[in-house]
Design an enzyme around this catalytic site. Structure first.
Site, PDB file in Angstrom:
ATOM      1  N   CYS A 152      17.059  30.386 -21.110  1.00 16.69           N
ATOM      2  CA  CYS A 152      16.456  31.656 -21.459  1.00 16.69           C
ATOM      3  C   CYS A 152      16.451  31.728 -23.113  1.00 16.69           C
ATOM      4  O   CYS A 152      15.833  32.698 -23.722  1.00 16.69           O
ATOM      5  CB  CYS A 152      16.959  32.920 -20.965  1.00 16.69           C
ATOM      6  SG  CYS A 152      18.675  33.236 -21.652  1.00 16.69           S
TER       7      CYS A 152
ATOM      8  N   CYS B  17      23.431  31.026 -19.680  1.00 15.91           N
ATOM      9  CA  CYS B  17      24.183  32.480 -19.519  1.00 15.91           C
ATOM     10  C   CYS B  17      24.234  32.777 -18.260  1.00 15.91           C
ATOM     11  O   CYS B  17      23.758  32.252 -17.330  1.00 15.91           O
ATOM     12  CB  CYS B  17      23.240  33.349 -20.248  1.00 15.91           C
ATOM     13  SG  CYS B  17      21.616  33.833 -19.547  1.00 15.91           S
TER      14      CYS B  17
ATOM     15  N   CYS C 280      22.234  29.500 -24.558  1.00 14.74           N
ATOM     16  CA  CYS C 280      21.693  29.296 -23.021  1.00 14.74           C
ATOM     17  C   CYS C 280      20.426  28.452 -23.018  1.00 14.74           C
ATOM     18  O   CYS C 280      19.379  28.770 -23.691  1.00 14.74           O
ATOM     19  CB  CYS C 280      21.303  30.557 -22.329  1.00 14.74           C
ATOM     20  SG  CYS C 280      20.469  30.350 -20.655  1.00 14.74           S
TER      21      CYS C 280
ATOM     22  N   CYS D 221      21.276  33.462 -16.266  1.00  9.06           N
ATOM     23  CA  CYS D 221      20.580  32.234 -15.860  1.00  9.06           C
ATOM     24  C   CYS D 221      21.060  31.474 -14.806  1.00  9.06           C
ATOM     25  O   CYS D 221      20.421  30.676 -13.996  1.00  9.06           O
ATOM     26  CB  CYS D 221      20.172  31.377 -17.163  1.00  9.06           C
ATOM     27  SG  CYS D 221      18.776  32.003 -18.248  1.00  9.06           S
TER      28      CYS D 221
ATOM     29  N   ASP E 259     -32.765  59.636 -44.694  1.00  7.90           N
ATOM     30  CA  ASP E 259     -32.702  59.075 -45.869  1.00  7.90           C
ATOM     31  C   ASP E 259     -31.955  59.596 -47.140  1.00  7.90           C
ATOM     32  O   ASP E 259     -31.755  60.995 -46.827  1.00  7.90           O
ATOM     33  CB  ASP E 259     -34.133  58.756 -46.578  1.00  7.90           C
ATOM     34  CG  ASP E 259     -35.214  57.688 -45.689  1.00  7.90           C
ATOM     35  OD1 ASP E 259     -34.324  56.948 -45.056  1.00  7.90           O
ATOM     36  OD2 ASP E 259     -36.290  57.870 -45.819  1.00  7.90           O
TER      37      ASP E 259
HETATM   38 ZN    ZN Z   1      19.850  32.274 -19.821  1.00  7.65          ZN
END
Ligand code: ZN
Length: 514
Positions: A91, A20, A88, A23, A325
């Site tokens: 990622c 992408c 991609c 990236c 108690d």
């Molecule tokens: Zn990516």
């Protein structure tokens, strides 16, 4: 700007078909200003700084990417069989705008559905381990594609970028700021099921380390990663496997990541007060023997139920300064108690509303009552249990002589007032041996005084002031000599206890209440 590489159009096309836009710049270690841009702006930026035709290369694959967006939005669990044209490989989709939008929208919807009240939040992210594999593979791919010189440094971490991109989106949707000490916690679990099925098993088989999940403490204890494998184990496995093998393993992946779950948690809120108990058939906590409930109600439930409901909590933990108690009443100013509310949806209840809750508690039954109810801090909570042994408690005990008393015995009873701070030894009583360890405890009887007789002088009432933790019933009848000295020793007669009331528990709790 250090972003300038000589790549032809074919290489750019390959780059956009593989990664992408974010990236692409990520793998070139670009600065945050560019990494935070929208994908469209990143492409524009690349075109402006390199070659205008880059935009054309990108647009060619954008059509295919929009197909994937449709798949993402329609993905209802059968995404394993769906096909997408673009993924991609770096990622796995999570840095792409549609995914970020989808994820932040799901956070906003989940928060709205659960109806939490909060003014700050913090986020925790659990991302699929496949991202570590993809990162190693994609850095290698980038080197091959763009040339060795292009990828000089380690790229920014996908998880780090994801966090930085998500936070403003979530903040804008929730309309409150993020803060690292916020009590409201959001855990975002992203999964990649395809990789969990195809890659993780291979990695497990290749790693000598155990893949069982460690006991690492997460700051938000209730929020946990879903796949049960630690990051350290995955990183270790990756270090043992060659890039070629990792690439081979990942090559069949075709699906993007998925928002698996949004978990919400509000840290505990603590409420303190004091209770009185007027019944001799009401246990403090639910009374269960051999898995069967013995009595219908308990002090804990009368108090905890309405408080839990008002704060809209998942549950609660009850604790108190000691306990009485089932057949012992709790009179005077009552016994301090604390309710820890688990995951409350409505954590900041105003004091006026707290008083309404207390009224509700008191209207349920005449067997108990609550007073001094208030929200207390975590620091205050510790004080409830501090000095437990040193505290003084006072009691009224209705006792009787088993045989008609002689004059000397009655006189000894009258002389009890002269005893002060008498130490007694108590071996664990027979009646609690099944749940307490056998031990001898030293306790102090601070004062005893006679408060009256019945007409036949067989029944008598004592007022006792003792160290906390003294077994009063056993002090009276001696528990077959296991408590010594006992009242039986002091008056030299067989005596028994008929009724016991706790008159006071001398602890300042909740703060400001005595
Ligand atoms: Zn990516």
């Amino acid at each position: 700007m250090q972003f300038c590489f000589e790549m032809d159009q074919e290489t750019w096309k390959k780059a956009f078909a593989t990664f992408c836009p974010r990236c692409v710049v990520r793998l070139f270690c670009h600065d945050w200003k560019v990494l935070k841009m929208s994908e469209k702006d990143i492409v524009n930026f690349l075109a402006e700084n390199n070659d205008e035709q880059i935009e054309t290369s990108f647009l060619e694959i954008e059509q295919r990417r929009s197909l994937q967006v449709t798949e993402l939005q329609n993905g209802n669990g059968d995404e394993m069989n769906a096909t997408t044209d673009f993924l991609c490989i770096s990622c796995l989709g999570i840095l792409m705008t549609p995914f970020l939008e989808d994820c932040s929208q799901k956070v906003a919807e989940t928060v709205a559905n659960d109806n939490y009240t909060f003014n700050r939040f913090q986020c925790f992210y659990f991302l699929p381990h496949q991202l570590f594999v993809s990162d190693k593979v994609s850095q290698d791919t980038a080197k091959q594609l763009f040339g060795v010189n292009a990828v000089e440094n380690e790229a920014h971490d996908v998880k780090e970028i994801f966090k930085i991109l998500m936070e403003p989106l979530v903040t804008a949707k929730l309309k409150v700021p993020r803060s690292i000490d916020a009590n409201f916690e959001i855990a975002i679990n992203i999964s990649h099921r395809e990789a969990e099925k195809k890659v993780l098993p291979v990695m497990k088989s290749k790693s000598p380390r155990s893949f069982t999940h460690g006991k690492g403490k997460h700051p938000a204890k209730r929020l946990k990663p879903l796949d049960g494998v630690s990051i350290a184990q995955v990183k270790h496995a990756i270090s043992k496997i060659s890039v070629e093998e990792l690439r081979e393993m990942s090559s069949s992946l075709s699906q993007p990541c998925k928002v698996e779950a949004i978990q919400l948690n509000h840290s505990s809120v603590y409420v303190g007060g004091r209770y009185n108990k007027y019944s001799r058939t009401l246990p403090q906590t639910p009374w269960i023997i051999d898995g069967k409930r013995k009595l219908e109600n308990s002090v804990q439930e009368f108090l905890g139920g309405p408080i839990k409901d008002a704060f809209r909590a998942d549950g609660y933990n009850f604790s108190s300064s000691g306990r009485e108690d089932v057949d012992v009443r709790m009179l005077g100013t009552g016994r301090p108690y604390l309710i820890e509310l688990i995951n409350p949806r409505f954590p900041s209840v105003p004091q006026a509303k707290i008083l309404e809750i207390e009224k509700k508690i008191n209207e349920q039954t005449s067997d108990i009552s609550s007073s001094g109810l208030q929200i207390v801090s975590k620091t205050d909570c510790k004080r409830l249990k501090e000095g437990e042994e040193e505290k003084t408690k006072s009691y009224y005990a209705l006792c009787r002589f088993i045989h008609p008393p002689r004059q000397t015995q009655l006189e000894k009873l009258g002389q009890l007032k002269d005893l002060t701070d008498v130490e007694i030894k108590q071996t664990t009583p027979v009646r609690v041996l099944h749940r307490r360890p056998l031990a001898v405890r030293i306790r102090t009887i601070h004062k005893i005084s006679l408060r009256g007789f019945d007409d036949n002088k067989q029944f008598f009432k004592l007022e006792l002031s003792t160290q906390a933790g003294t077994y009063i019933k056993e002090f009276v009848h001696s528990d077959f000599g296991r408590t010594s000295p006992s009242l039986r020793d002091f008056v030299d007669a067989d005596v028994d206890i008929i009724e016991l009331d706790v008159q006071s528990v001398d602890v300042v709790w909740p703060p400001g209440f005595k």
